[in-house]
Scaffold this motif. Sequence first.
Motif, PDB file in Angstrom:
ATOM      1  N   GLN A 175      -2.751  -4.336  -9.609  1.00 41.68           N
ATOM      2  CA  GLN A 175      -3.293  -5.361  -8.783  1.00 41.68           C
ATOM      3  C   GLN A 175      -2.710  -6.800  -9.101  1.00 41.68           C
ATOM      4  OE1 GLN A 175      -5.401  -5.162  -6.710  1.00 41.68           O
ATOM      5  NE2 GLN A 175      -5.878  -7.229  -6.415  1.00 41.68           N
ATOM      6  N   GLU A 176      -2.229  -7.055 -10.488  1.00 46.41           N
ATOM      7  CA  GLU A 176      -1.616  -8.181 -10.704  1.00 46.41           C
ATOM      8  C   GLU A 176      -0.254  -8.301  -9.984  1.00 46.41           C
ATOM      9  OE1 GLU A 176      -0.546 -11.791 -12.269  1.00 46.41           O
ATOM     10  OE2 GLU A 176      -2.414 -10.957 -12.178  1.00 46.41           O
ATOM     11  N   TRP A 194       0.334  -7.164  -7.071  1.00 51.96           N
ATOM     12  CA  TRP A 194      -0.127  -7.500  -5.559  1.00 51.96           C
ATOM     13  C   TRP A 194      -0.135  -9.143  -5.556  1.00 51.96           C
ATOM     14  CZ3 TRP A 194       0.266  -7.610  -0.774  1.00 51.96           C
ATOM     15  CH2 TRP A 194      -0.676  -8.265   0.193  1.00 51.96           C
ATOM     16  N   ARG A 237       2.299   1.590  -3.565  1.00 52.14           N
ATOM     17  CA  ARG A 237       1.339   1.416  -4.509  1.00 52.14           C
ATOM     18  C   ARG A 237       1.258   2.969  -5.629  1.00 52.14           C
ATOM     19  NH1 ARG A 237      -3.801  -0.741  -6.154  1.00 52.14           N
ATOM     20  NH2 ARG A 237      -4.100  -1.999  -4.186  1.00 52.14           N
ATOM     21  N   GLU A 268      -4.111   0.250 -13.460  1.00 55.08           N
ATOM     22  CA  GLU A 268      -4.621  -0.223 -12.179  1.00 55.08           C
ATOM     23  C   GLU A 268      -4.605  -1.761 -12.347  1.00 55.08           C
ATOM     24  OE1 GLU A 268      -8.326   1.661 -12.390  1.00 55.08           O
ATOM     25  OE2 GLU A 268      -7.561   3.540 -10.910  1.00 55.08           O
ATOM     26  N   ASP A 269      -4.992  -2.472 -13.280  1.00 46.29           N
ATOM     27  CA  ASP A 269      -4.842  -3.861 -13.536  1.00 46.29           C
ATOM     28  C   ASP A 269      -3.528  -4.456 -13.267  1.00 46.29           C
ATOM     29  OD1 ASP A 269      -7.686  -4.015 -14.003  1.00 46.29           O
ATOM     30  OD2 ASP A 269      -7.401  -4.208 -15.998  1.00 46.29           O
ATOM     31  N   GLN A 326       0.866  -1.124   0.074  1.00 50.85           N
ATOM     32  CA  GLN A 326       0.052   0.157  -0.128  1.00 50.85           C
ATOM     33  C   GLN A 326       0.808   1.294  -0.056  1.00 50.85           C
ATOM     34  OE1 GLN A 326      -3.146   0.358  -0.330  1.00 50.85           O
ATOM     35  NE2 GLN A 326      -3.333  -1.890  -0.714  1.00 50.85           N
TER      36      GLN A 326
END
Length: 307
Positions: free
Chosen positions: A33-34, A36, A11, A29-30, A8
Amino acid sequence: MSRADEFQELRPLLFSISYRILGSVSEAEDAVQETWLRYEATPAQPASAKAFLSAVVSRISIDVLRSARVRREEYVGQWFPEPLLTDPYEDPARSAELADSVSMAALLLLERLSPLERAAFVLREVFGFGFGEAASVVGRSEAACRQLSVRARRHMDAGRPRFEADRKEREQLAERFFDAFREGKVDGLRKLLAADVHMIGDSGGKAPQWKPIFLGAENVARVLATLVSLFVRVGAVVEPREVNGQPGAIFRDQDGKVPNTLALDILDGRIQTIRTVINPDKLGHLGPVGDAWAVIGEANQARRPTD
């Protein structure tokens, strides 16, 4: 600190790296997320979470960019990056580079680079990663990475001059522009535009667009005056905002929805380029998307004489 907390904290940096490589908010954004999911599944704790995560998000973004290029070659009309209102990553020591590198003009120049050149430039020149770190990301030797970065910098430097150095002067000019724009004053607008100003729109074939490009101060001033008159008729508003690190605005219809955005390139005390993004597929991250066709239809209906 837990992995989730580390992620976080990093990020904003990860998103900012990915957005500059991809020029797409949704794809960035995708990719984050991948990143993470891969971090969470990694058995051993990396020595440096920042280095590990930056490398992962960059590699994912490079792969996405390679496939996205095919779609962009088939894109209807002019392709622009998805407008970004706020860059989540802040670094006072590199604020000028960060703002310049996220501009529409810079992102369009980055589109001319190969995916590896683009990643090397973003990591090294924008975010200050060492050549060794950037080399490990792009899968090349440090010497090869230096060459990638040098070629990328040469292309970027040759592509355009830097924006107005005095941010305050630029913002004051933009304020005068939007005052004249709201009032629909052709003369006031013309005085603020470069003689060879370009106004270009990205509709993706999914929104109304009079012409792909308008050239010259007189033509652009008259089109802008016409555009704002259409919006005023239906209770729409122009909301000045910073768009991709440069002066710009969001247009909102009477329901507060966003049918388009506008970004300005300012140099030598004049507006050189105006870029509008009207493609509804590129506006969803800004909030509910307005129907530009409906706005024009309502405006045309409003100007018809009543019996």
